[in-house]
Design an enzyme around this catalytic site. Structure first.
Site, PDB file in Angstrom:
ATOM      1  N   VAL A  84       6.558 -12.462   2.810  1.00 41.33           N
ATOM      2  CA  VAL A  84       5.351 -11.662   2.581  1.00 41.33           C
ATOM      3  C   VAL A  84       5.707 -10.489   1.691  1.00 41.33           C
ATOM      4  O   VAL A  84       6.796  -9.923   1.815  1.00 41.33           O
ATOM      5  CB  VAL A  84       4.829 -11.129   3.942  1.00 41.33           C
ATOM      6  N   CYS A  85       4.796 -10.142   0.819  1.00 37.24           N
ATOM      7  CA  CYS A  85       4.981  -8.980  -0.045  1.00 37.24           C
ATOM      8  C   CYS A  85       5.156  -7.759   0.855  1.00 37.24           C
ATOM      9  O   CYS A  85       4.233  -7.328   1.539  1.00 37.24           O
ATOM     10  CB  CYS A  85       3.748  -8.823  -0.920  1.00 37.24           C
ATOM     11  N   LEU A  86       6.412  -7.261   0.899  1.00 42.06           N
ATOM     12  CA  LEU A  86       6.714  -6.245   1.901  1.00 42.06           C
ATOM     13  C   LEU A  86       6.029  -4.915   1.665  1.00 42.06           C
ATOM     14  O   LEU A  86       5.860  -4.125   2.588  1.00 42.06           O
ATOM     15  CB  LEU A  86       8.226  -6.037   1.973  1.00 42.06           C
TER      16      LEU A  86
END
Ligand code: FPP
Length: 480
Positions: A84-86
């Site tokens: 996931v796009c952190l």
């Protein structure tokens, strides 16, 4: 706040107590899998994703890493690795947040409001901006495929998954000797095999031990009241479960079986000796042929699974009965059922009775016929039109005791509680002879959703009414 490791344990425990299904990796608390349901009113509603969570050493000061195991089509999730796009989490993260917030706020927000301007899946982001309806259609179509992947991961990686509850230690889950379609699970399988090769069992999971201990305390308190000896379940609502989640019908029945194994486990732990389930009525043969076939396939597969070494049956020494007109079953299912009965006949643990090709009227009729055949009494002139016995030899007549001896349930006490899930309040031709003094309950959850909480509640309800039931039992006897 306590030390980071205590905080990690507490947060994980809180997540488990909030009904998330969690499976730890290598029995540690640093890395684990959580089942995440797509938020309602999002394109992902009805879907279930397995999410891998890794807690950094600096947790809770640093945010956890999150990755989807079964694929998800989303602009901010990398399609190949599932990560996931952190930024989504990092920018807002503070030690005040915990894991429950990740699953109740961060991930739902991510799925509800994708951000195509900062993509990890460029194709999804481009499609979302270019052609929103096509994007939505693609998300939904891919959800269906990815859910199959979820089913596969589930069915091939675990044996006893308690729905909506903390998991047992992972060494209780028999791991398959096959590759599963995600590298994390492959790594897990390989690591466990490696440990096995060196003759070591994975360390028991501390959280699972704590949970088991808490459960034991809970059951001890519960046992201060009168405990049921026999609980019967009408496992209703499996198709509706699948329909509500927009997955194929058989998935509902598959999850229903996992509920059954959890319930058997809890009943064993509570000392409930008899568990009976209505798995397939004679009327169910009227369903669409493909549905009947797929249910029969599932029942056969699950019977075989119950006989495997690491199953709950072997572990706790369950004796299995199959009640019903087994000759109506296809040969492979009938043979599997007979094998299960023979193999477990000498087991002294709890008794699991499965009603298949069963209706109560059919059971009673079979019992009458058997009683008659045994007594070989004259059928003519047994009662006159006033209902008076005109048998010349009263010993030739079938008595209640004869009939009870020839019922499928002969060596089993009547159920104390009958639970029909999904809020339905009918017995539907289930154990009619045996339930006149049973406490009937119809909780709302569908069978695959039925959890320990519901079971405990049912027992508390039974305990409330117990003095009255006992009085009725004292006064009532089945008469000839
Ligand atoms: C070996 C073994 C014990 C296997 C059991 C497997 C299992 C859970 C069978 C349930 C079958 C069934 C017809 C349930 C009723 O739900 P439904 O299909 O009528 O669903 P609905 O109430 O939503 O229509």
């Amino acid at each position: 706040m306590s030390s980071p490791s205590k905080r990690r344990e507490m947060d994980l425990m809180k997540l488990m107590m909030s009904d998330y299904k969690v499976e730890t990796v290598n029995d540690g608390i640093q890395e684990f899998f959580v089942d995440f349901h797509g938020p309602s009113e999002s394109l992902y509603q009805g879907g279930v994703w397995r999410v891998r969570v890794e807690l950094p050493d600096a947790y809770p000061y640093k945010s956890p890493s999150i990755g989807f195991v079964n694929k998800i089509y989303h602009p901010n999730v990398d399609e190949m690795s599932g990560s996931v796009c952190l930024d989504v989490i990092n920018q807002t993260w503070s030690p005040m947040f915990d894991l429950v917030n990740v699953f109740e706020v961060f991930l739902p927000q991510l799925l509800l409001y994708p951000n195509p301007s900062d993509p990890l899946n460029g194709e999804a982001a481009a499609l979302m901006m270019r052609d929103r309806p096509a994007y939505e259609q693609k998300v939904k179509a891919l959800n269906e495929n990815h859910l199959k992947e979820f089913d596969y991961i589930w069915s091939s990686s675990t044996r006893l998954p308690p729905p909506l509850l903390p998991t047992l230690p992972s060494y209780m889950y028999s791991l398959p000797r096959v590759s599963v379609p995600h590298r994390n699970l492959v790594i897990k399988v390989e690591k466990d095999l490696e440990m096995e090769k060196h003759g070591r069992k994975p360390e028991p999971n501390i959280l699972a031990s704590v949970w088991r201990f808490l459960r034991r305390c809970l059951f001890l308190v519960l046992a201060l009241g009168p405990m049921p000896n026999h609980i019967a379940f009408i496992m209703d609502g499996n198709r509706r479960y699948a329909k509500r989640r927009n997955v194929k019908e058989g998935t509902g029945h598959g999850v229903g079986f996992t509920t059954l194994t959890s319930i058997c486990q809890y009943c064993y732990e509570m000392g409930v000796k008899y568990v009976t389930v209505y798995a397939f009525s004679i009327d169910n043969f009227k369903r669409k042929p493909e549905e009947v076939q797929s249910l029969m396939d599932l029942i056969k597969e699950k019977i075989d699974e119950l006989l495997e070494e690491e199953s709950i049956v072997q572990k706790y020494g369950f004796r299995i009965n199959f009640w019903g007109s087994l000759d109506l079953l296809s040969e492979p299912v009938r043979l599997a059922a007979e094998k299960a009965m023979t193999h477990t006949a000498n087991n002294t643990g709890p008794v699991l009775s499965v009603c298949v090709a069963y209706t109560s009227t059919n059971e009673i009729m079979r019992a009458i016929k058997k009683s008659c055949a045994r007594k070989s009494f004259r059928t003519q002139g047994y009662v006159n039109c006033d209902g008076e016995s005109v048998c010349e030899d009263i010993n030739g007549c079938v008595t209640v005791a004869d009939l009870e001896e020839n019922l499928d349930t002969a060596d089993c006490p009547d159920p104390d509680i009958v639970i029909r899930t999904s809020g339905e309040a009918r017995l539907s031709n289930f154990l009619l002879w045996q339930t006149s003094l049973s406490h009937l309950q119809n909780p709302n959850p569908l069978w695959p959703e039925f959890s320990l909480r519901n079971l405990i509640w049912a027992i508390l309800e039974y305990q409330k009414i117990y003095p009255y039931l006992e009085e009725r039992r004292r006064l009532t006897k089945k008469e000839n």
